[in-house]
Structures are given as structure tokens and as C-alpha cells.
Design a protein around this motif. Sequence first.
Motif, PDB file in Angstrom:
ATOM      1  N   GLY A 197      66.656  37.258 -96.316  1.00  0.00           N
ATOM      2  CA  GLY A 197      67.862  36.463 -96.140  1.00  0.00           C
ATOM      3  C   GLY A 197      68.016  36.038 -94.690  1.00  0.00           C
ATOM      4  N   ASN A 207      62.333  31.505-102.362  1.00  0.00           N
ATOM      5  CA  ASN A 207      61.980  31.955-101.017  1.00  0.00           C
ATOM      6  C   ASN A 207      60.847  32.967-101.139  1.00  0.00           C
ATOM      7  OD1 ASN A 207      61.845  33.087 -98.462  1.00  0.00           O
ATOM      8  ND2 ASN A 207      64.060  33.349 -98.260  1.00  0.00           N
ATOM      9  N   THR A 231      70.101  31.303 -86.154  1.00  0.00           N
ATOM     10  CA  THR A 231      69.717  31.851 -87.449  1.00  0.00           C
ATOM     11  C   THR A 231      69.305  33.301 -87.246  1.00  0.00           C
ATOM     12  OG1 THR A 231      68.915  29.680 -88.139  1.00  0.00           O
ATOM     13  CG2 THR A 231      68.204  31.561 -89.446  1.00  0.00           C
ATOM     14  N   GLN A 261      72.805  31.556 -91.118  1.00  0.00           N
ATOM     15  CA  GLN A 261      73.014  30.514 -90.114  1.00  0.00           C
ATOM     16  C   GLN A 261      74.438  30.626 -89.591  1.00  0.00           C
ATOM     17  OE1 GLN A 261      70.771  27.928 -89.180  1.00  0.00           O
ATOM     18  NE2 GLN A 261      72.245  27.293 -87.650  1.00  0.00           N
ATOM     19  N   SER A 284      76.714  30.789 -92.936  1.00  0.00           N
ATOM     20  CA  SER A 284      76.245  30.605 -94.310  1.00  0.00           C
ATOM     21  C   SER A 284      74.880  31.264 -94.505  1.00  0.00           C
ATOM     22  CB  SER A 284      76.143  29.110 -94.654  1.00  0.00           C
ATOM     23  OG  SER A 284      75.190  28.486 -93.804  1.00  0.00           O
ATOM     24  N   ILE A 285      74.572  31.536 -95.751  1.00  0.00           N
ATOM     25  CA  ILE A 285      73.262  32.055 -96.121  1.00  0.00           C
ATOM     26  C   ILE A 285      72.803  31.317 -97.375  1.00  0.00           C
ATOM     27  CG2 ILE A 285      74.253  33.973 -97.457  1.00  0.00           C
ATOM     28  CD1 ILE A 285      71.740  35.604 -96.677  1.00  0.00           C
ATOM     29  N   PRO A 286      71.627  30.693 -97.330  1.00  0.00           N
ATOM     30  CA  PRO A 286      71.103  30.086 -98.543  1.00  0.00           C
ATOM     31  C   PRO A 286      70.426  31.169 -99.392  1.00  0.00           C
ATOM     32  CG  PRO A 286      69.703  29.543 -96.673  1.00  0.00           C
ATOM     33  CD  PRO A 286      70.837  30.367 -96.158  1.00  0.00           C
ATOM     34  N   LEU A 287      70.925  31.370-100.578  1.00  0.00           N
ATOM     35  CA  LEU A 287      70.291  32.307-101.507  1.00  0.00           C
ATOM     36  C   LEU A 287      69.350  31.490-102.372  1.00  0.00           C
ATOM     37  CD1 LEU A 287      73.423  34.441-102.420  1.00  0.00           C
ATOM     38  CD2 LEU A 287      71.633  34.949-100.751  1.00  0.00           C
ATOM     39  N   ASP A 288      68.062  31.795-102.279  1.00  0.00           N
ATOM     40  CA  ASP A 288      67.038  30.946-102.871  1.00  0.00           C
ATOM     41  C   ASP A 288      65.979  31.810-103.540  1.00  0.00           C
ATOM     42  OD1 ASP A 288      65.132  29.030-103.451  1.00  0.00           O
ATOM     43  OD2 ASP A 288      64.826  28.401-101.381  1.00  0.00           O
TER      44      ASP A 288
END
Length: 184
Positions: A167, A162, A91, A170, A155-159
Motif C-alpha cells: 500500500g 498491484n 508518497t 499519497q 489517499s491510498i489506491p487499493l488495487d
Amino acid sequence: MSVDQAISHYQQLYALGTLSSAHFGIEIEPFSRSGKVGNSSIPIFEESTKVEWLANNVDISVFDAQTDSTQVGAFQLNFITGNNSGEISATFIETRDARILNSARAIKACTFNKDGTQNPPIDYLLRIKIYAFDRGDRNVLPFSVEHIVFLQTGSIPLDASNKNGVGMVQLNFTKAFPMLLSGT
């Protein structure tokens, strides 16, 4: 055990020290400079990206055996059938200009052609080195592994929830040829 023996054991144990999980580095480079990845301008390979400092965590397997079992009477016997080649997950803290994500996209472009065909491994294989260094001396590496890998996923979780808003990308790598480097 006497108090003096206990103190002696404690001092010997304390002298061993501990390996800090926060003091590690990761280096990623093309396996071959003659392949597509080696001839492309990919930010993750540039020294200015500081990829070793952007790595937030890395999960590596140092031993991953394939196993099988057989039933003998009322007992199940287990045995090793081979050496597994697993995954390495890393990550990274993403930069403002998306260097990690753009690197994953560039590696994908070196792996697959627009017509859907796949390039030979020399075009997309990477060399990855992961090491832990002594917290008192960055030049002392008590643990180090090297693998030839290919990028499997990114991938990147856009949250929006957060809290820190940073950002995190992974990247999952699969070990390709475990017998070619010492990190099998």
C-alpha cells in the motif's frame, strides 16, 4: 579542442559528482506543540514510525513564480507578479497498522470539528523538512528545504492488480506561510 583539454574538462565535470534522488529524507512535526496537532498522539510524528524511511518519493517545488502577461502591439510581454506557494506531494509506504492513513485522519480531526467548523491554523499547521543527503555521508545535506504546511489531501489506491501488494499513501501538503521559514 585537444584530447588533453577534453580529458581535463571531463575530469572537472566528473569531480562535481551527482545528487542521488534516492538518498533523501523527510521530517514532519507539529508547527506548535500548543495546538491540537501538537497535543495529539499522531503516529507520523513518533520516532518509531520512521517516516523518513517510509517516504517513497517526494515532489517539491523550489521556485514557483506567479506570472502575468500583457499584449503590446504584436508582442506578448510576460512578467513575474509574485512568489507562489505551491504543494508538496509525498508518497509513503504504508505500515501494517496503517500509521500514515491513521495520521492523516487524526490531522483531519484536529483541523475540523464534528460540527463542521474549522479550527484556527495553530491547531493543524505542520513543519516539514525535506533534504537530500550525500550517498557517502548521511550527515552532508547539499539540499534542504523547510516549510510550514497543512495537510490538504491523503489517499491510498487499493488495487488488486498491484503486483507487489504494498500500500502506498499519497499525502499532499500546501505551503501555508512561505515567508516564515527559509524554504520559500
